[in-house]
Design an enzyme around this catalytic site. Sequence first.
Site, PDB file in Angstrom:
ATOM      1  N   GLU A 271      -2.202   0.578  -0.449  1.00 21.02           N
ATOM      2  CA  GLU A 271      -1.891   1.553   0.599  1.00 21.02           C
ATOM      3  C   GLU A 271      -0.727   1.142   1.495  1.00 21.02           C
ATOM      4  OE1 GLU A 271      -5.535   2.327   2.722  1.00 21.02           O
ATOM      5  OE2 GLU A 271      -6.582   3.018   0.938  1.00 21.02           O
TER       6      GLU A 271
ATOM      7  N   HIS B  95      -3.534  -6.845   0.377  1.00 20.93           N
ATOM      8  CA  HIS B  95      -4.366  -5.842   1.053  1.00 20.93           C
ATOM      9  C   HIS B  95      -4.314  -6.176   2.555  1.00 20.93           C
ATOM     10  CE1 HIS B  95      -7.838  -2.845   0.298  1.00 20.93           C
ATOM     11  NE2 HIS B  95      -7.713  -2.922   1.616  1.00 20.93           N
TER      12      HIS B  95
HETATM   13  O1  IFM Z   1     -11.730  -0.122   4.160  1.00 21.46           O
HETATM   14  C1  IFM Z   1     -10.603   0.587   3.795  1.00 21.46           C
HETATM   15  C2  IFM Z   1      -9.822  -0.167   2.753  1.00 21.46           C
HETATM   16  O2  IFM Z   1      -9.464  -1.440   3.175  1.00 21.46           O
HETATM   17  C3  IFM Z   1      -8.551   0.585   2.412  1.00 21.46           C
HETATM   18  N1  IFM Z   1      -8.830   1.950   2.077  1.00 21.46           N
HETATM   19  C4  IFM Z   1      -9.676   2.705   2.954  1.00 21.46           C
HETATM   20  C5  IFM Z   1     -10.960   1.935   3.228  1.00 21.46           C
HETATM   21  C6  IFM Z   1     -11.880   2.760   4.164  1.00 21.46           C
HETATM   22  O3  IFM Z   1     -11.219   3.015   5.361  1.00 21.46           O
END
Ligand code: IFM
Length: 456
Positions: free
Chosen positions: A174, A129
């Site tokens: 992501e 992450h």
């Molecule tokens: O905080 C983030 C997360 O780390 C990844 N997805 C989106 C979230 C909100 O922006």
Amino acid sequence: MMPERTMNADLDKFPEGFIWGAATAAYQIEGAWNEDGKGESIWDHFSHQPGMIENGDTGDVACDHYHLWKEDISLMKTLGLDAYRFSMSWPRLLPDGRGRVNQKGLDFYSQLVDELLKAGIQPLVTLYHWDLPQALQDQGGWPVRDTALAFTEYTDLATRHLGDRVKFWATFNEPFVSAYIGYLEGRHAPGHKDLGEMLATAHHLLLAHGWAIPIIQKNIDSAEVGIVLNIGPQVPASDSDADKAAARQLDGIINRWYLDPLAGRGYPDDVVQHYSLPLDFIQPSDMEAIAVPIDFLGVNYYTRGVVRSTEIPESDNAPRVIFPNLVKTEMGWEVYPEGLFDTLVDIHRDYSFPVLYITENGAAFPDHIDADGAVNDPQRVTYLQEHLLATARAIRDGVPVRGYFAWSLLDNFEWAHGYSKRFGLIYVDFQTQRRVLKSSARWYQQVISGNAVVDA
Ligand code: IFM
């Protein structure tokens, strides 16, 4: 906005065995950035440079979860969570990125997992992450192919040590955000702005995913493996051809660039043409590796994109569609639950992954502690309620959504925004590290116990 409606016991019920969870990520909550042998990550490095993060915030302490993890698990237990999605910090395990192992890092995650299981909470581990070891960034980071190989070594280490207890593994969170915002827009670590680097990064993240899956499966018999993507509909702001083309392009850049290769279709031609750079980092059999079958796709949904072409002046474009009653979160993101329904239905129709989990969904609002000590966040309750109703509807329409993870368990370090945006079900006072259950947490507790969306 979804039409106003009252709860209906049948419609708002979730299938038996539906997994209710909450999610976090290592850099956003752990703190202890240089404790017990942990190496520096690109986010430590980036946030320590002046001007990169709002208010000069860093993740040095964050929610101090590295020390308060027991208290946090007991809060999860209070909520009644079935599962907890968290990420491991690669440099906590391998301070130099590869080679030398930090036993204290392994011990930290090992005891965390034991305590979760003791509380009856299934762990879902995200391996990456966004916190690449800085040592690997110093050797070129994700634009360099060797980093994908290093990721497989880290995956092997993590899954050999925790595989006897952790069944659910996601490789990446992501990859679009890592590649695009980190290597093209420069708003995230490592803060680069280079299209070629962005494309190579995206490819190596996907390649590392493809290489890691068989390693996880080799180490864990009954592993459930997948990847987490941020996905949302990209819709044209008007009926003009220019806006439609722009929306299609952004859909390609954000969604299809990742979904298509994972589904074995290679990179989408229209986007390849748009980038018009040689993709000479692709080697024979890479695309095959990336298309390795997975057990689940994790979907992170927050909002949709309303896209307007920049190619023609606004005055020459078709009249802009007006979106009435547009409600936004503190991030400036439109609240659009229908987009979650569309996303789930579209992914299932177009790609047919065996299982979908909503691995993140939530909203930032300006929460505060009231005089009576309570934190009331009715806007978050409404946001979650509407998104859960959209999820229930998609399930009724045949989409295999098996679980939902609220983002986030705790208020935490929201990347370039620092601590200015609160996404948590649980309020964190960052001065004292006191945790307070928000009204949304109490509401979520009822949802979980009833396995149904309930009124606030
Ligand atoms: O905080 C983030 C997360 O780390 C990844 N997805 C989106 C979230 C909100 O922006």
